[in-house]
Design a protein around this motif. Structure first.
Motif, PDB file in Angstrom:
ATOM      1  N   LEU A 110      54.843  72.811  43.760  1.00 24.31           N
ATOM      2  CA  LEU A 110      56.112  73.474  43.583  1.00 24.31           C
ATOM      3  C   LEU A 110      57.208  73.130  44.665  1.00 24.31           C
ATOM      4  O   LEU A 110      58.523  72.930  44.469  1.00 24.31           O
ATOM      5  CB  LEU A 110      55.843  74.891  43.738  1.00 24.31           C
ATOM      6  N   ALA A 111      56.626  72.789  45.815  1.00 28.28           N
ATOM      7  CA  ALA A 111      57.431  72.401  46.884  1.00 28.28           C
ATOM      8  C   ALA A 111      57.892  70.736  46.651  1.00 28.28           C
ATOM      9  O   ALA A 111      59.176  70.663  46.947  1.00 28.28           O
ATOM     10  CB  ALA A 111      56.771  72.397  48.514  1.00 28.28           C
ATOM     11  N   SER A 115      60.983  71.310  44.456  1.00 26.13           N
ATOM     12  CA  SER A 115      61.877  71.855  44.938  1.00 26.13           C
ATOM     13  C   SER A 115      62.595  70.864  45.731  1.00 26.13           C
ATOM     14  O   SER A 115      63.887  70.839  45.716  1.00 26.13           O
ATOM     15  CB  SER A 115      61.533  73.037  45.498  1.00 26.13           C
ATOM     16  N   ARG A 116      61.987  70.122  46.436  1.00 25.33           N
ATOM     17  CA  ARG A 116      62.502  68.809  47.198  1.00 25.33           C
ATOM     18  C   ARG A 116      63.096  67.757  46.453  1.00 25.33           C
ATOM     19  O   ARG A 116      64.076  67.201  46.771  1.00 25.33           O
ATOM     20  CB  ARG A 116      61.561  68.299  48.150  1.00 25.33           C
ATOM     21  N   LEU A 173      66.936  75.297  40.107  1.00 28.12           N
ATOM     22  CA  LEU A 173      65.487  74.944  39.539  1.00 28.12           C
ATOM     23  C   LEU A 173      65.071  76.301  39.032  1.00 28.12           C
ATOM     24  O   LEU A 173      64.997  77.326  39.786  1.00 28.12           O
ATOM     25  CB  LEU A 173      64.593  74.711  40.755  1.00 28.12           C
ATOM     26  N   ILE A 197      55.256  80.846  44.341  1.00 27.38           N
ATOM     27  CA  ILE A 197      56.446  80.773  44.895  1.00 27.38           C
ATOM     28  C   ILE A 197      56.907  81.750  46.053  1.00 27.38           C
ATOM     29  O   ILE A 197      57.258  81.419  46.973  1.00 27.38           O
ATOM     30  CB  ILE A 197      57.416  80.955  43.683  1.00 27.38           C
ATOM     31  N   LEU A 218      61.300  77.761  49.023  1.00 30.54           N
ATOM     32  CA  LEU A 218      61.478  77.116  47.725  1.00 30.54           C
ATOM     33  C   LEU A 218      62.709  77.813  47.082  1.00 30.54           C
ATOM     34  O   LEU A 218      62.681  79.035  46.798  1.00 30.54           O
ATOM     35  CB  LEU A 218      60.323  77.521  46.865  1.00 30.54           C
ATOM     36  N   HIS A 219      63.680  77.014  46.697  1.00 33.86           N
ATOM     37  CA  HIS A 219      64.844  77.361  46.134  1.00 33.86           C
ATOM     38  C   HIS A 219      64.656  77.540  44.457  1.00 33.86           C
ATOM     39  O   HIS A 219      65.227  76.512  43.767  1.00 33.86           O
ATOM     40  CB  HIS A 219      66.021  76.674  46.422  1.00 33.86           C
ATOM     41  N   ILE A 220      63.643  78.414  44.088  1.00 38.12           N
ATOM     42  CA  ILE A 220      63.553  78.514  42.672  1.00 38.12           C
ATOM     43  C   ILE A 220      63.834  80.115  42.370  1.00 38.12           C
ATOM     44  O   ILE A 220      63.571  80.847  42.704  1.00 38.12           O
ATOM     45  CB  ILE A 220      61.848  78.543  42.518  1.00 38.12           C
TER      46      ILE A 220
END
Length: 254
Positions: free
Chosen positions: A26-27, A30-31, A37, A54, A61-63
């Motif tokens: 997930l990271a 996100s990157r 996202l 998350i 994490l910008h999710i």
């Protein structure tokens, strides 16, 4: 990693996600994905594992988390929604069907008219799921799902990441190569809240009128739209537009 290169960028992301943990996958997404996202959760076992990763990964994490509230979910699903928000102290935003669309659908086919034909069922899924998903993903650069290759024969080739030309974004499936046993172990080890229906023979949970428990030896999605002939067992959220059929060997996202 620049995902502006479309399919090649998605393939590079999929390669980078191999052999690392769920939080690290997930990271990495996100990157790598520049822009919004979005993770769409239906509160199934897969989605609960991703939600936990998350919120508890210790990473920035910008999710965005959203769910499609069809209006026909199980009471247990709504209870789990509240329990999940309480556990992690975060809101999970709802995207609901268009009111006029639902009213027209029910007026046209009746409250349970989706059982009359495959076409009627797909029309219901379009109103309650597909159209809201389009709004949820509007302007997004990436979409995270809980698809696993083991869930059905049609999902057998689902990749870790793929360029989704239908929605014009990168689709990330961080559990694509997980088994049901891998998933159950992760949920148990982390004491993640899950739907009690999973313990009552419901491996795949959708709308209440359209889901039954599976029988011994049946595949995971056999309980979805069980009155129909066995086929792809899909609602349309992960189907490709007709113009993208040539890409299907790379994106079995149905």
């Amino acid at each position: 990693m620049d995902l502006g290169s479309g399919g090649a960028g998605a393939e590079a992301l999929a390669y980078a996600m191999r052999d690392v943990s769920l939080p690290e996958r997930l990271a990495c997404a996100s990157r790598s994905i520049v822009g919004r996202l979005v993770f769409t959760t239906s509160f199934g076992l897969e989605d609960q594992a991703i939600t936990h990763a998350i919120f508890r990964a210790g990473l920035d994490l910008h999710i965005e988390l959203v769910t499609l509230d069809t209006g026909r979910l199980f009471p247990e699903t709504y209870d789990l929604w509240a329990q999940t928000e309480d556990r992690y102290g975060r809101r999970i935003n709802a995207v609901s069907p268009d009111r006029a669309g639902v009213e027209a659908l029910v007026s046209r086919q009746g409250i349970n008219g989706f059982r009359h034909s495959v076409e009627a069922r797909k029309a219901c899924c379009d109103v309650r799921k597909v159209e809201p998903l389009g709004r949820a993903l509007a302007g997004a650069a990436g979409w995270i799902t809980g698809l696993r290759a083991e869930q059905s024969a049609f999902r057998a080739a689902v990749p870790l990441a793929v360029q989704d030309s239908g929605y014009g974004l990168t689709k990330v499936n961080p559990l694509a190569d997980w088994s049901r046993e891998d998933l159950a172990r992760y949920v148990a080890d982390n004491a993640i809240p899950y739907n009690p229906l999973h313990d009552q023979g419901y491996p795949s949970i959708g709308c209440a009128p359209c889901t039954r428990a599976v029988r011994l030896g049946e595949p995971e999605r056999a309980g979805r739209w069980w009155w129909e002939q066995e086929s792809k067992k899909e609602c349309g959220l992960h189907l490709m537009p007709a113009q993208n059929v040539q890409e299907q060997s790379h994106d079995q996202r149905a």
